[in-house]
Design a protein around this motif. Sequence first.
Motif, PDB file in Angstrom:
ATOM      1  N   LYS A   1      21.893 -19.306 -36.883  1.00 26.45           N
ATOM      2  CA  LYS A   1      21.640 -18.104 -37.685  1.00 26.45           C
ATOM      3  C   LYS A   1      21.111 -18.472 -39.071  1.00 26.45           C
ATOM      4  O   LYS A   1      20.197 -17.822 -39.591  1.00 26.45           O
ATOM      5  CB  LYS A   1      22.915 -17.275 -37.821  1.00 26.45           C
ATOM      6  CG  LYS A   1      23.292 -16.534 -36.566  1.00 26.45           C
ATOM      7  CD  LYS A   1      24.566 -15.734 -36.766  1.00 26.45           C
ATOM      8  CE  LYS A   1      24.996 -15.043 -35.489  1.00 26.45           C
ATOM      9  NZ  LYS A   1      26.238 -14.280 -35.673  1.00 26.45           N
ATOM     10  N   LYS A   2      21.672 -19.516 -39.675  1.00 22.37           N
ATOM     11  CA  LYS A   2      21.202 -19.952 -40.988  1.00 22.37           C
ATOM     12  C   LYS A   2      19.746 -20.400 -40.918  1.00 22.37           C
ATOM     13  O   LYS A   2      18.936 -20.082 -41.798  1.00 22.37           O
ATOM     14  CB  LYS A   2      22.061 -21.090 -41.519  1.00 22.37           C
ATOM     15  CG  LYS A   2      23.405 -20.655 -42.017  1.00 22.37           C
ATOM     16  CD  LYS A   2      24.195 -21.845 -42.520  1.00 22.37           C
ATOM     17  CE  LYS A   2      25.591 -21.459 -42.921  1.00 22.37           C
ATOM     18  NZ  LYS A   2      26.370 -22.614 -43.383  1.00 22.37           N
ATOM     19  N   ARG A   3      19.388 -21.133 -39.868  1.00 30.00           N
ATOM     20  CA  ARG A   3      18.008 -21.599 -39.717  1.00 30.00           C
ATOM     21  C   ARG A   3      17.053 -20.428 -39.550  1.00 30.00           C
ATOM     22  O   ARG A   3      15.952 -20.432 -40.107  1.00 30.00           O
ATOM     23  CB  ARG A   3      17.892 -22.534 -38.517  1.00 30.00           C
ATOM     24  CG  ARG A   3      18.518 -23.880 -38.756  1.00 30.00           C
ATOM     25  CD  ARG A   3      18.383 -24.752 -37.557  1.00 30.00           C
ATOM     26  NE  ARG A   3      19.128 -25.993 -37.731  1.00 30.00           N
ATOM     27  CZ  ARG A   3      19.476 -26.795 -36.758  1.00 30.00           C
ATOM     28  NH1 ARG A   3      19.151 -26.497 -35.516  1.00 30.00           N
ATOM     29  NH2 ARG A   3      20.142 -27.892 -37.005  1.00 30.00           N
ATOM     30  N   ILE A   4      17.456 -19.427 -38.783  1.00 33.19           N
ATOM     31  CA  ILE A   4      16.599 -18.254 -38.590  1.00 33.19           C
ATOM     32  C   ILE A   4      16.398 -17.520 -39.899  1.00 33.19           C
ATOM     33  O   ILE A   4      15.268 -17.132 -40.243  1.00 33.19           O
ATOM     34  CB  ILE A   4      17.196 -17.324 -37.511  1.00 33.19           C
ATOM     35  CG1 ILE A   4      17.044 -17.958 -36.142  1.00 33.19           C
ATOM     36  CG2 ILE A   4      16.523 -15.953 -37.542  1.00 33.19           C
ATOM     37  CD1 ILE A   4      17.668 -17.163 -35.026  1.00 33.19           C
ATOM     38  N   ILE A   5      17.452 -17.330 -40.664  1.00 28.92           N
ATOM     39  CA  ILE A   5      17.348 -16.623 -41.939  1.00 28.92           C
ATOM     40  C   ILE A   5      16.475 -17.395 -42.920  1.00 28.92           C
ATOM     41  O   ILE A   5      15.604 -16.816 -43.589  1.00 28.92           O
ATOM     42  CB  ILE A   5      18.754 -16.374 -42.519  1.00 28.92           C
ATOM     43  CG1 ILE A   5      19.481 -15.338 -41.654  1.00 28.92           C
ATOM     44  CG2 ILE A   5      18.688 -15.901 -43.958  1.00 28.92           C
ATOM     45  CD1 ILE A   5      20.937 -15.154 -42.009  1.00 28.92           C
ATOM     46  N   ILE A   6      16.652 -18.698 -43.002  1.00 21.16           N
ATOM     47  CA  ILE A   6      15.853 -19.511 -43.923  1.00 21.16           C
ATOM     48  C   ILE A   6      14.384 -19.493 -43.516  1.00 21.16           C
ATOM     49  O   ILE A   6      13.496 -19.342 -44.376  1.00 21.16           O
ATOM     50  CB  ILE A   6      16.411 -20.954 -43.986  1.00 21.16           C
ATOM     51  CG1 ILE A   6      17.740 -20.945 -44.714  1.00 21.16           C
ATOM     52  CG2 ILE A   6      15.428 -21.892 -44.674  1.00 21.16           C
ATOM     53  CD1 ILE A   6      18.466 -22.273 -44.685  1.00 21.16           C
ATOM     54  N   SER A   7      14.126 -19.617 -42.216  1.00 22.02           N
ATOM     55  CA  SER A   7      12.732 -19.593 -41.776  1.00 22.02           C
ATOM     56  C   SER A   7      12.107 -18.217 -42.018  1.00 22.02           C
ATOM     57  O   SER A   7      10.932 -18.121 -42.387  1.00 22.02           O
ATOM     58  CB  SER A   7      12.626 -19.979 -40.308  1.00 22.02           C
ATOM     59  OG  SER A   7      13.303 -19.042 -39.507  1.00 22.02           O
ATOM     60  N   PHE A   8      12.869 -17.148 -41.856  1.00 24.86           N
ATOM     61  CA  PHE A   8      12.353 -15.799 -42.134  1.00 24.86           C
ATOM     62  C   PHE A   8      11.977 -15.663 -43.604  1.00 24.86           C
ATOM     63  O   PHE A   8      10.904 -15.129 -43.937  1.00 24.86           O
ATOM     64  CB  PHE A   8      13.401 -14.749 -41.749  1.00 24.86           C
ATOM     65  CG  PHE A   8      13.006 -13.351 -42.086  1.00 24.86           C
ATOM     66  CD1 PHE A   8      12.033 -12.696 -41.345  1.00 24.86           C
ATOM     67  CD2 PHE A   8      13.589 -12.685 -43.147  1.00 24.86           C
ATOM     68  CE1 PHE A   8      11.661 -11.402 -41.660  1.00 24.86           C
ATOM     69  CE2 PHE A   8      13.220 -11.402 -43.463  1.00 24.86           C
ATOM     70  CZ  PHE A   8      12.250 -10.754 -42.718  1.00 24.86           C
ATOM     71  N   PHE A   9      12.841 -16.154 -44.495  1.00 22.68           N
ATOM     72  CA  PHE A   9      12.521 -16.085 -45.921  1.00 22.68           C
ATOM     73  C   PHE A   9      11.314 -16.942 -46.275  1.00 22.68           C
ATOM     74  O   PHE A   9      10.465 -16.535 -47.082  1.00 22.68           O
ATOM     75  CB  PHE A   9      13.725 -16.492 -46.774  1.00 22.68           C
ATOM     76  CG  PHE A   9      14.758 -15.416 -46.903  1.00 22.68           C
ATOM     77  CD1 PHE A   9      14.422 -14.137 -47.350  1.00 22.68           C
ATOM     78  CD2 PHE A   9      16.072 -15.669 -46.581  1.00 22.68           C
ATOM     79  CE1 PHE A   9      15.377 -13.142 -47.462  1.00 22.68           C
ATOM     80  CE2 PHE A   9      17.032 -14.679 -46.697  1.00 22.68           C
ATOM     81  CZ  PHE A   9      16.683 -13.410 -47.133  1.00 22.68           C
ATOM     82  N   LEU A  10      11.181 -18.107 -45.680  1.00 20.55           N
ATOM     83  CA  LEU A  10      10.019 -18.944 -45.958  1.00 20.55           C
ATOM     84  C   LEU A  10       8.729 -18.277 -45.487  1.00 20.55           C
ATOM     85  O   LEU A  10       7.713 -18.291 -46.209  1.00 20.55           O
ATOM     86  CB  LEU A  10      10.178 -20.314 -45.283  1.00 20.55           C
ATOM     87  CG  LEU A  10      11.154 -21.268 -45.950  1.00 20.55           C
ATOM     88  CD1 LEU A  10      11.310 -22.520 -45.117  1.00 20.55           C
ATOM     89  CD2 LEU A  10      10.670 -21.616 -47.337  1.00 20.55           C
ATOM     90  N   VAL A  11       8.749 -17.685 -44.305  1.00 17.43           N
ATOM     91  CA  VAL A  11       7.560 -16.994 -43.796  1.00 17.43           C
ATOM     92  C   VAL A  11       7.226 -15.806 -44.693  1.00 17.43           C
ATOM     93  O   VAL A  11       6.048 -15.550 -44.998  1.00 17.43           O
ATOM     94  CB  VAL A  11       7.787 -16.543 -42.329  1.00 17.43           C
ATOM     95  CG1 VAL A  11       6.706 -15.581 -41.870  1.00 17.43           C
ATOM     96  CG2 VAL A  11       7.836 -17.755 -41.428  1.00 17.43           C
ATOM     97  N   THR A  12       8.240 -15.091 -45.153  1.00 16.97           N
ATOM     98  CA  THR A  12       8.009 -13.944 -46.043  1.00 16.97           C
ATOM     99  C   THR A  12       7.403 -14.387 -47.362  1.00 16.97           C
ATOM    100  O   THR A  12       6.445 -13.770 -47.859  1.00 16.97           O
ATOM    101  CB  THR A  12       9.332 -13.203 -46.299  1.00 16.97           C
ATOM    102  OG1 THR A  12       9.912 -12.835 -45.053  1.00 16.97           O
ATOM    103  CG2 THR A  12       9.121 -11.975 -47.150  1.00 16.97           C
ATOM    104  N   ILE A  13       7.892 -15.462 -47.932  1.00 21.46           N
ATOM    105  CA  ILE A  13       7.367 -15.954 -49.215  1.00 21.46           C
ATOM    106  C   ILE A  13       5.933 -16.443 -49.041  1.00 21.46           C
ATOM    107  O   ILE A  13       5.062 -16.144 -49.878  1.00 21.46           O
ATOM    108  CB  ILE A  13       8.279 -17.071 -49.765  1.00 21.46           C
ATOM    109  CG1 ILE A  13       9.606 -16.471 -50.225  1.00 21.46           C
ATOM    110  CG2 ILE A  13       7.609 -17.809 -50.911  1.00 21.46           C
ATOM    111  CD1 ILE A  13      10.636 -17.499 -50.612  1.00 21.46           C
TER     112      ILE A  13
END
Length: 69
Positions: free
Chosen positions: A47-59
């Motif tokens: 879950k942490k990896r998914i959230i971090i990757s989502f934020f990176l893609v958004t940025i």
Amino acid sequence: MKKEDQDITLLETDVSSNKDFKKDSYKTTNVNILLNRVRLDKKRSFKKRIIISFFLVTIITALTVYFIV
């Protein structure tokens, strides 16, 4: 007249009960509890990896839109 055999058996039972108590005082952990903990840790890290990757893609998307427009 005292029965000497009775006194000896009482003393021996006290010693044996103390040995059993020492054996029971050790803490043991169930294997299923450990496996469940590992599964929960894997889920949390996923879950942490998914959230971090989502934020990176958004940025990255926000930056590309900002510089293009």
